[in-house]
Write an enzyme that holds these catalytic residues in place. Sequence first.
Site, short mmCIF file in Angstrom:
data_model
loop_
_atom_site.label_atom_id
_atom_site.label_comp_id
_atom_site.label_asym_id
_atom_site.label_seq_id
_atom_site.Cartn_x
_atom_site.Cartn_y
_atom_site.Cartn_z
N LYS A 53 -8.38 -13.87 -27.39
CA LYS A 53 -9.63 -14.57 -27.69
C LYS A 53 -9.47 -15.41 -28.95
O LYS A 53 -9.84 -16.58 -28.99
CB LYS A 53 -10.78 -13.56 -27.82
CG LYS A 53 -11.20 -13.01 -26.46
CD LYS A 53 -12.10 -11.80 -26.51
CE LYS A 53 -12.32 -11.28 -25.08
NZ LYS A 53 -13.08 -10.03 -24.99
N GLN A 97 -15.70 -5.86 -29.23
CA GLN A 97 -14.84 -5.52 -28.08
C GLN A 97 -15.08 -4.07 -27.64
O GLN A 97 -15.01 -3.15 -28.45
CB GLN A 97 -13.36 -5.71 -28.48
CG GLN A 97 -12.40 -5.53 -27.34
CD GLN A 97 -12.52 -6.61 -26.27
OE1 GLN A 97 -12.62 -7.79 -26.57
NE2 GLN A 97 -12.51 -6.21 -25.00
N ASP A 120 -21.48 -12.38 -25.85
CA ASP A 120 -21.19 -11.60 -24.64
C ASP A 120 -22.41 -11.51 -23.74
O ASP A 120 -22.30 -11.06 -22.60
CB ASP A 120 -20.74 -10.18 -25.03
CG ASP A 120 -19.24 -9.98 -24.90
OD1 ASP A 120 -18.62 -10.76 -24.14
OD2 ASP A 120 -18.71 -9.07 -25.54
#
Length: 313
Positions: A53, A97, A120
């Site tokens: 990422k 994460q 997200d």
Amino acid sequence: MPARILSGIAIRDQIQAEVTVEIEQLREAGVRPGLAVILAGNDPGSEIYTRNKVKTCEKLGIYSERMVFPETTTTEELLSQVKLLNSRSEIDGILVQLPLPSQVDSKQVLLAVDPQKDVDGFHPMNVGNLVTQRPGLVPCTPAGILEILKRSEIPIKGQRAVVIGRSDIVGKPVALLLMHHHATVTVCHSRTQNLPAVCREADILVAALGKPGMVTGEFVKPGAAVIDVGIGRITTLEEVERFFPGDPKRRSQVETKGSTLLGDIDPSTVLPVAGALTPVPGGVGPLTIAMLMVNTVRAARLRRSHLAAYVAT
Ligand code: NAD
């Protein structure tokens, strides 16, 4: 005729090229989008995902920071980091994460993320925005699946779509997006009865159940578009022969690396029946990071609404 292979790599490249143009426009307006990625613990998958990422951010010109916390970290430590990131004006997106170490209250940490920085799309505020079709940030993998379908010119409107899996991360949001694009959607899960028969009704079948190779040709209507979200692994040559018969590349991966990737779809039986299929790897996976970049740029715009109108996907 075997199924058309829907490459996620070509679509990812297309989306990243578009994002690069947007980043350039923002730069001319004096804005550099910024993403902070929080990694906690020693999950090997998370280590690789977060590195990729950050690497993609660097490639596209997005400012990024990767914050690493030990396996012993606490909910309080992560909460104070999230609060700090919420207050920093150069950070547009915050990604926590998952999975977090077991002693951490993941829900509390995710809830602490400013919904405007929630790239997200997991915050209940953004979930509500998605349900009610209001501007917001949409989860990356489901958004990527829609991009694959649209850019591959697979009709959605009026089609029957079946989603296997009802998770908050994939199944539910992808079902909502398909419904908002006017598909008639059925969501299946671990208690669904007669699963193959329900799936055979689908013009678009999305498999997100996390059971490698479970979805066989028996689940697929001839000509259907099949999207394989699963990321699993097989480790034996017998499995390679079953799922990838006569494929020397897969065989050699198992021999040299000890495993090869397999999604939820059994390609050996689905390829002859389906009209289109996303491969694993190289299908949905590449889109997830691309849509994270899209969301980071959107978040940057969203927080500076004078720069451009924001339109939900
Ligand atoms: P999850 O475990 O949270 O949810 C799985 C869902 O599948 C559940 O709703 C469950 O009811 C359903 N299910 C399980 N077994 C079933 C069965 N036998 N029959 C019918 N339904 C069944 O998983 P998730 O987070 O939604 O992820 C699903 C898969 O997608 C995993 O393999 C994951 O690694 C993968 N994934 C890939 C990406 C990507 O970027 N490609 C992103 C997220 C998840």
